[in-house]
Design a protein around this motif. Sequence first.
Motif, PDB file in Angstrom:
ATOM      1  N   UNK A   1     -19.063  41.461 -15.824  1.00 54.77           N
ATOM      2  CA  UNK A   1     -20.431  41.881 -15.470  1.00 54.77           C
ATOM      3  C   UNK A   1     -20.518  43.403 -15.415  1.00 54.77           C
ATOM      4  N   UNK A   2     -19.476  44.042 -14.824  1.00 59.69           N
ATOM      5  CA  UNK A   2     -19.444  45.513 -14.759  1.00 59.69           C
ATOM      6  C   UNK A   2     -19.400  46.119 -16.148  1.00 59.69           C
ATOM      7  N   UNK A   3     -18.579  45.508 -17.031  1.00 57.37           N
ATOM      8  CA  UNK A   3     -18.439  46.024 -18.406  1.00 57.37           C
ATOM      9  C   UNK A   3     -19.735  45.877 -19.188  1.00 57.37           C
ATOM     10  N   UNK A   4     -20.571  44.870 -18.803  1.00 60.54           N
ATOM     11  CA  UNK A   4     -21.851  44.656 -19.501  1.00 60.54           C
ATOM     12  C   UNK A   4     -22.936  45.603 -18.999  1.00 60.54           C
ATOM     13  N   UNK A   5     -22.599  46.477 -18.034  1.00 60.57           N
ATOM     14  CA  UNK A   5     -23.558  47.472 -17.579  1.00 60.57           C
ATOM     15  C   UNK A   5     -24.270  47.128 -16.282  1.00 60.57           C
ATOM     16  N   UNK A   6     -23.911  46.036 -15.673  1.00 66.32           N
ATOM     17  CA  UNK A   6     -24.545  45.711 -14.381  1.00 66.32           C
ATOM     18  C   UNK A   6     -23.841  46.472 -13.268  1.00 66.32           C
TER      19      UNK A   6
ATOM     20  N   UNK B   1     -20.330  46.876  -8.027  1.00 70.35           N
ATOM     21  CA  UNK B   1     -19.304  46.328  -8.911  1.00 70.35           C
ATOM     22  C   UNK B   1     -18.216  47.349  -9.237  1.00 70.35           C
ATOM     23  N   UNK B   2     -18.503  48.632  -8.981  1.00 72.17           N
ATOM     24  CA  UNK B   2     -17.505  49.668  -9.268  1.00 72.17           C
ATOM     25  C   UNK B   2     -16.385  49.653  -8.223  1.00 72.17           C
TER      26      UNK B   2
END
Length: 933
Positions: A169-174, A186-187
């Motif tokens: 989810x973090x990699x998808x920009x959320x 998410x970071x």
Amino acid sequence: MNKIIIKGCRQHNLKNIDLEIPRDKLVVITGLSGSGKSSLAFDTIYAEGQRRYVESLSAYARQFLGQMDKPDVDSIDGLSPAIAIEQKTTSKNPRSTVGTVTEVYDYLRLLYARIGKPYCYKCGREIAAQTVQQITDAVMALPNDTRIQVLAPIVRGRKGEYKKELMAAGASGYVRARIDGVIKELSEPIPMDKKKKHDIEIVIDRLVIKPGVERRLAESVETALRQAEGLVLINLVDQKKDQLYSEKLACLVDNISYPEIAPNSFSFNSPQGACPTCDGLGGLLEFDPDLIVPNPNLSLREGAIKPWAKRTSYQYFQMLDSLAQNCGFNVNTPFKELKSAQQKMLLFGSMENGAKSSTVRAKNDVCKPFEGIVGTLKQRYDETDSFATQWELEQYMSYQTCPDCNGSRLRKESLAIKVAGLTISEVTRMSIKQALVFFKELTLTEKETAIAQRILKEIRERLGFMVHVGLDYLTLDRGSATLSGGEGQRIRLATQIGSSLVGVLYILDEPSIGLHQRDNRRLLDTLFRLRDLGNTVLVVEHDEETIRSADHVIDMGPGAGVHGGEIVAQGTPEAIKKVEQSLTGQYLSGKAFIQVPESRRSFEKSISVVSAIENNLRNITVQFPLGVLTCVTGVSGSGKSTLVVDILYRALAQRLYRSTERAGKHKDIKGLEHIDKVIDIDQSPIGRTPRSNPATYTGVFGPVRDLFAQLPESRMRGYKPGRYSFNVKGGRCEACEGDGLIKIEMHFLPDVYVTCDVCHGTRYNRETLDIKYKGKNIAEVLAMTVEQAFDFFQNVPPVRSKLQTLLDVGLGYITLGQSATTLSGGESQRVKLSKELSRRATGRTLYILDEPTTGLHFADTQKLLDMLSQLVDTGNTVVVIEHNLDVIKTADWIIDLGPEGGDRGGQIVAQGTPEDIAQVKESYTGQFLKKIL
């Protein structure tokens, strides 16, 4: 090898026996109580079969399995994997039902998840899927300036750490996710307990509702639906509320969306399916007006309100006086004569017809509203931290049906999904017989048939097996804790047939318990079916029809306890008949039999239960004659236990002993003045710990300890009776705290109990064991059998009289110190019976026994009947629930319920003497009586 060969078996009282048992046959082990049947079947053959199987597993697997000790036997050859189906194994878990135990409910959940049609639980319309446009329109209908978050629920109530999903989810920009209700970045690292269930929702967008955001909202909803497989959660930030929308299911009229339908949606053990009010239990513990006012004949002044009856507190009487003045009633009027509005106000604090709550005058002379007795007790229960107070208040509470799910255990969404117009709870409320008809006649579309074909095959087969073992009257939602030992055993038997195993050794303990003669044949057919699949079926049994139907019979004896443990005869039933020494053979051949009494006792007085309607009883009024032996009969599930135990016993216990146990629904009990005691002698254990034993339970141990305390040596040393108790410090061995054994935990091997090396298993310390009576110390006395102790204490009347009653009920073979947990249900019942017999009878006592012939041989049944006659001859009344024809034919009066079980039972088919019943064609009991009278 087509035989099981046993050599040198010395387990318990078995006398070094050698035995060959034919495989793939129906073998019955019979004999007197205590002759060694269970020692051979369960403690030797089953224990060894189980032990060998467990030893074949890895050490890791073994640590999770209970392992049995090696039995005392030289060798056993030809043994198959063994499965024991005992009486004691039904779950007492309130979440366990007939449906879950037989796994029918698991298939039902799958069926409803795959072909069930959802309906709106408010308007009843069939529910259809929602499009992105419909969801957007529904959200845009919220008031302007409403702050919302669009969430994608990717995990709902599942265990795990979900690191991959969060990284993706973090990699998808959320940027954010809501984890178990809390927004996290998410970071940052997000630790999660993998053993707990979690909810994870990705934050897709944050918006304020106003004209012009439709397009952005639609895109966000579309993204959420894609991420969460068709679900989107709209979080109303200020209202702290969530609205779930589904691309699949929603009612647009009532704006109700359903989550995805999965098997868990119908599980009352899962948060997705369980009713949130009762947590899937179907009931709640609530204060019960019937327990608060158990005797409505009393006035308020006399203590009609039981929780306040003990309280002499001035405040309670002041409160009642104040209420009486306000509401116009008298505290000296019997509670049942108060108007219903006044009763309601006292209990619940509100008058009918919408009138305001009444008030009571407080200490400071200020009037305050009266919440009612129920409200007052509830407040006290909720606020107290004291376990003693909670326990005291729970006596006035009973399980009431949950008001939200009406006892169905499921949430309203799950109850609005139907197959063929019926919800899952409507199907589980049917009797097994009705459910089988429903599934046989079920018509589905072509697509539904393709999906449900295999599921329906399993459901029909399992229901069919239960009908075969005579359980067609049970419902699938019946709690397994309410089943009798015989019912529980037959349910497990039906489950085993369903597994269709081959080459297994099945060992059963009296499967005919609780079965009417009519249903016996069905049970035998089931056992034949197991045998014909290629299994060995070993049954410990006393039922005549079962013995006659066996391929091979093993008769143990010749007596009980130390007089037993040998094989008296073995072979076909015909061969057994010819063996003179075999008691079983004598009864089978007709040389020995239980005689029908020459005349029946007559009666003048009786107790009547008026308008009984509990469970399946159909508003019946039943007369129980006093001063005679009455037998209540009928097929399984006809309502016998409901009538005798749930209504008659509990109602009498309430009136005579102020018991708080709730009686079954009935209008009245008449004739109470003719009795002064009621005693229910059931088969529950006489104690829950190994410390409890026949000597302590029957009271024999008291006079024995007194005797030891009076010995000259004891008096010289200052020993009191407490010195000879193994439950208190002083005389007991402190190394094992009076247990005689020390438990050593062995990780993946079974716990080992080693004899205490200080007292060598005697339970007492050296000083206590120095004191001897007739050359025996207290430990040696506890190791005696009842029979040995009777001779030993011949000159001690208080001990001898109590031991005599144990002998009379056929328990001469048990030892005085035998652990209560090792006694069978039938033995426990007879220990209780002997305790009652040793008391001085008033001649006005009503004794209730539920299937007292459990575990009894023909010869033991004769002893039991002699005991019951002795009770009746001194003016008492005995009511027995029984299927055994020898007991039925000797009764003075019979009440036959039926005609069938479950919803087709609950009526009086016939009542009268055995001769009267034999003439009634509609009575199944009468048909069998006719043959033997």
